[in-house]
Design a protein around this motif. Structure first.
Motif, PDB file in Angstrom:
ATOM      1  N   VAL A  70       0.849  -1.194   0.000  1.00  0.00           N
ATOM      2  CA  VAL A  70       0.000   0.000   0.000  1.00  0.00           C
ATOM      3  C   VAL A  70       0.882   1.240   0.000  1.00  0.00           C
ATOM      4  CG1 VAL A  70      -1.768   1.304   1.251  1.00  0.00           C
ATOM      5  CG2 VAL A  70      -1.836  -1.200   1.221  1.00  0.00           C
ATOM      6  N   MET A  71       0.563   2.100  -0.944  1.00  0.00           N
ATOM      7  CA  MET A  71       1.200   3.412  -1.018  1.00  0.00           C
ATOM      8  C   MET A  71       0.167   4.432  -0.552  1.00  0.00           C
ATOM      9  SD  MET A  71       4.257   2.901  -2.494  1.00  0.00           S
ATOM     10  CE  MET A  71       4.739   4.447  -3.240  1.00  0.00           C
ATOM     11  N   ILE A  72       0.571   5.331   0.325  1.00  0.00           N
ATOM     12  CA  ILE A  72      -0.314   6.405   0.779  1.00  0.00           C
ATOM     13  C   ILE A  72       0.370   7.721   0.433  1.00  0.00           C
ATOM     14  CG2 ILE A  72      -1.465   7.496   2.730  1.00  0.00           C
ATOM     15  CD1 ILE A  72      -1.498   4.757   4.113  1.00  0.00           C
ATOM     16  N   ASP A  73      -0.325   8.495  -0.360  1.00  0.00           N
ATOM     17  CA  ASP A  73       0.204   9.781  -0.821  1.00  0.00           C
ATOM     18  C   ASP A  73       1.600   9.634  -1.432  1.00  0.00           C
ATOM     19  OD1 ASP A  73      -2.139  11.060  -0.016  1.00  0.00           O
ATOM     20  OD2 ASP A  73      -1.355  11.468   1.990  1.00  0.00           O
ATOM     21  N   GLY A  74       1.771   8.554  -2.198  1.00  0.00           N
ATOM     22  CA  GLY A  74       3.024   8.330  -2.913  1.00  0.00           C
ATOM     23  C   GLY A  74       4.147   7.727  -2.096  1.00  0.00           C
ATOM     24  N   GLU A  75       3.894   7.408  -0.831  1.00  0.00           N
ATOM     25  CA  GLU A  75       4.925   6.820   0.029  1.00  0.00           C
ATOM     26  C   GLU A  75       4.580   5.376   0.365  1.00  0.00           C
ATOM     27  OE1 GLU A  75       5.794   9.066   3.541  1.00  0.00           O
ATOM     28  OE2 GLU A  75       5.629  10.978   2.482  1.00  0.00           O
ATOM     29  N   ALA A  76       5.599   4.522   0.390  1.00  0.00           N
ATOM     30  CA  ALA A  76       5.418   3.128   0.784  1.00  0.00           C
ATOM     31  C   ALA A  76       4.981   3.101   2.245  1.00  0.00           C
ATOM     32  CB  ALA A  76       6.715   2.361   0.589  1.00  0.00           C
ATOM     33  N   ALA A  77       3.793   2.548   2.501  1.00  0.00           N
ATOM     34  CA  ALA A  77       3.241   2.607   3.846  1.00  0.00           C
ATOM     35  C   ALA A  77       3.046   1.243   4.495  1.00  0.00           C
ATOM     36  CB  ALA A  77       1.905   3.357   3.816  1.00  0.00           C
ATOM     37  N   LEU A  78       2.537   0.257   3.738  1.00  0.00           N
ATOM     38  CA  LEU A  78       2.186  -1.027   4.327  1.00  0.00           C
ATOM     39  C   LEU A  78       2.575  -2.161   3.398  1.00  0.00           C
ATOM     40  CD1 LEU A  78      -1.415   0.048   5.317  1.00  0.00           C
ATOM     41  CD2 LEU A  78       0.431  -0.384   6.943  1.00  0.00           C
ATOM     42  N   ALA A  79       3.076  -3.235   3.980  1.00  0.00           N
ATOM     43  CA  ALA A  79       3.398  -4.445   3.220  1.00  0.00           C
ATOM     44  C   ALA A  79       2.745  -5.618   3.918  1.00  0.00           C
ATOM     45  CB  ALA A  79       4.907  -4.647   3.132  1.00  0.00           C
ATOM     46  N   GLY A  80       1.933  -6.360   3.179  1.00  0.00           N
ATOM     47  CA  GLY A  80       1.188  -7.450   3.774  1.00  0.00           C
ATOM     48  C   GLY A  80      -0.094  -6.914   4.393  1.00  0.00           C
ATOM     49  N   PHE A  81      -0.979  -7.812   4.792  1.00  0.00           N
ATOM     50  CA  PHE A  81      -2.242  -7.374   5.364  1.00  0.00           C
ATOM     51  C   PHE A  81      -2.402  -7.863   6.788  1.00  0.00           C
ATOM     52  CE2 PHE A  81      -6.759  -8.144   6.353  1.00  0.00           C
ATOM     53  CZ  PHE A  81      -7.170  -6.824   6.373  1.00  0.00           C
ATOM     54  N   ALA A  82      -2.647  -6.920   7.684  1.00  0.00           N
ATOM     55  CA  ALA A  82      -3.031  -7.187   9.069  1.00  0.00           C
ATOM     56  C   ALA A  82      -3.952  -6.039   9.459  1.00  0.00           C
ATOM     57  CB  ALA A  82      -1.817  -7.246   9.985  1.00  0.00           C
ATOM     58  N   ALA A  83      -5.212  -6.333   9.710  1.00  0.00           N
ATOM     59  CA  ALA A  83      -6.220  -5.297   9.949  1.00  0.00           C
ATOM     60  C   ALA A  83      -5.791  -4.308  11.030  1.00  0.00           C
ATOM     61  CB  ALA A  83      -7.556  -5.945  10.298  1.00  0.00           C
ATOM     62  N   ASP A  84      -5.266  -4.797  12.153  1.00  0.00           N
ATOM     63  CA  ASP A  84      -4.873  -3.902  13.246  1.00  0.00           C
ATOM     64  C   ASP A  84      -3.775  -2.938  12.807  1.00  0.00           C
ATOM     65  OD1 ASP A  84      -6.717  -5.174  14.860  1.00  0.00           O
ATOM     66  OD2 ASP A  84      -5.231  -6.414  15.880  1.00  0.00           O
ATOM     67  N   GLY A  85      -2.773  -3.464  12.124  1.00  0.00           N
ATOM     68  CA  GLY A  85      -1.680  -2.621  11.648  1.00  0.00           C
ATOM     69  C   GLY A  85      -2.145  -1.603  10.633  1.00  0.00           C
ATOM     70  N   TRP A  86      -3.035  -2.019   9.768  1.00  0.00           N
ATOM     71  CA  TRP A  86      -3.569  -1.099   8.762  1.00  0.00           C
ATOM     72  C   TRP A  86      -4.354   0.023   9.429  1.00  0.00           C
ATOM     73  CZ3 TRP A  86      -5.286  -2.706   3.293  1.00  0.00           C
ATOM     74  CH2 TRP A  86      -4.248  -3.410   2.662  1.00  0.00           C
ATOM     75  N   MET A  87      -5.198  -0.320  10.404  1.00  0.00           N
ATOM     76  CA  MET A  87      -6.001   0.692  11.091  1.00  0.00           C
ATOM     77  C   MET A  87      -5.091   1.715  11.765  1.00  0.00           C
ATOM     78  SD  MET A  87      -8.966   1.883  11.758  1.00  0.00           S
ATOM     79  CE  MET A  87     -10.191   0.615  11.524  1.00  0.00           C
ATOM     80  N   GLN A  88      -4.070   1.221  12.446  1.00  0.00           N
ATOM     81  CA  GLN A  88      -3.142   2.115  13.133  1.00  0.00           C
ATOM     82  C   GLN A  88      -2.423   3.024  12.141  1.00  0.00           C
ATOM     83  OE1 GLN A  88      -0.219   0.038  15.471  1.00  0.00           O
ATOM     84  NE2 GLN A  88       0.743   1.906  16.189  1.00  0.00           N
ATOM     85  N   ALA A  89      -1.932   2.469  11.046  1.00  0.00           N
ATOM     86  CA  ALA A  89      -1.202   3.263  10.055  1.00  0.00           C
ATOM     87  C   ALA A  89      -2.106   4.304   9.394  1.00  0.00           C
ATOM     88  CB  ALA A  89      -0.592   2.353   8.998  1.00  0.00           C
TER      89      ALA A  89
END
Length: 126
Positions: free
Chosen positions: A95-114
Motif C-alpha cells: 500500500v502506497m499512501i500519498d506516494g509513500e510506501a506505507a504497508l506491506a502485507g495485510f493485518a487489519a490492526d496494523g492497517w487501522m493504526q497506520a
C-alpha cells in the motif's frame, strides 16, 4: 489521502484487504502488478523501506518453480530483477499512501493504526 493498493486481484490476502478497505469506507486505487507490472524504481523504493527479503514471497508455487540456481545466493540487485520478471513473487498487498510506501502485507490492526496515524498527520479528523 490517496491510497494505492498493489497486488494480484485473485489472491486470497488481497480479497481480505479489499473487503477491509471497503468496510472502512476507504477510497483506493488498485494496481494489479501481475497485469501491469511494477516499475523498477518503485520496487527499489519498497526494498529501501522494508528490505528486498521482505518483498520476496517464498511460500507460493511461483517461487518453487524458479530454478534453484536462480534462487541461491540472491542479493538485492538479482532479487529486484527476479521480482520485476515474476510479479507473483512480490509480497502482497503493498500500500502506497500519498506516494509513500506505507504497508506491506495485510493485518487489519496494523492497517487501522497506520491509516489513523496518516489521517492525524494530514490534519484530518480520524
Amino acid at each position: 489521502m490517496q491510497i494505492t493498493v498493489y497486488g494480484i486481484k485473485n489472491c486470497d490476502t488481497m480479497k481480505k484487504a479489499f473487503a477491509w478497505l471497503n468496510e472502512q469506507g476507504m477510497a483506493y486505487q488498485f494496481h494489479d502488478y501481475k497485469k501491469s507490472g511494477v516499475p523498477t524504481a518503485l520496487l527499489a523504493q519498497w526494498a529501501a523501506r522494508w528490505g528486498w527479503e521482505a518483498l520476496l514471497k517464498k511460500t507460493g508455487t511461483t517461487w518453487r518453480k524458479i530454478p534453484e540456481t536462480e534462487r541461491l545466493d540472491l542479493d538485492e540487485a538479482r532479487a529486484l530483477l527476479l521480482l520485476n520478471a515474476c510479479p507473483s513473487l512480490i509480497r502482497r498487498p503493498i500500500v502506497m499512501i500519498d506516494g509513500e510506501a506505507a504497508l506491506a502485507g495485510f493485518a487489519a490492526d496494523g492497517w487501522m493504526q497506520a491509516l489513523r496515524q496518516r489521517t492525524q498527520e494530514s490534519g484530518n479528523p480520524s
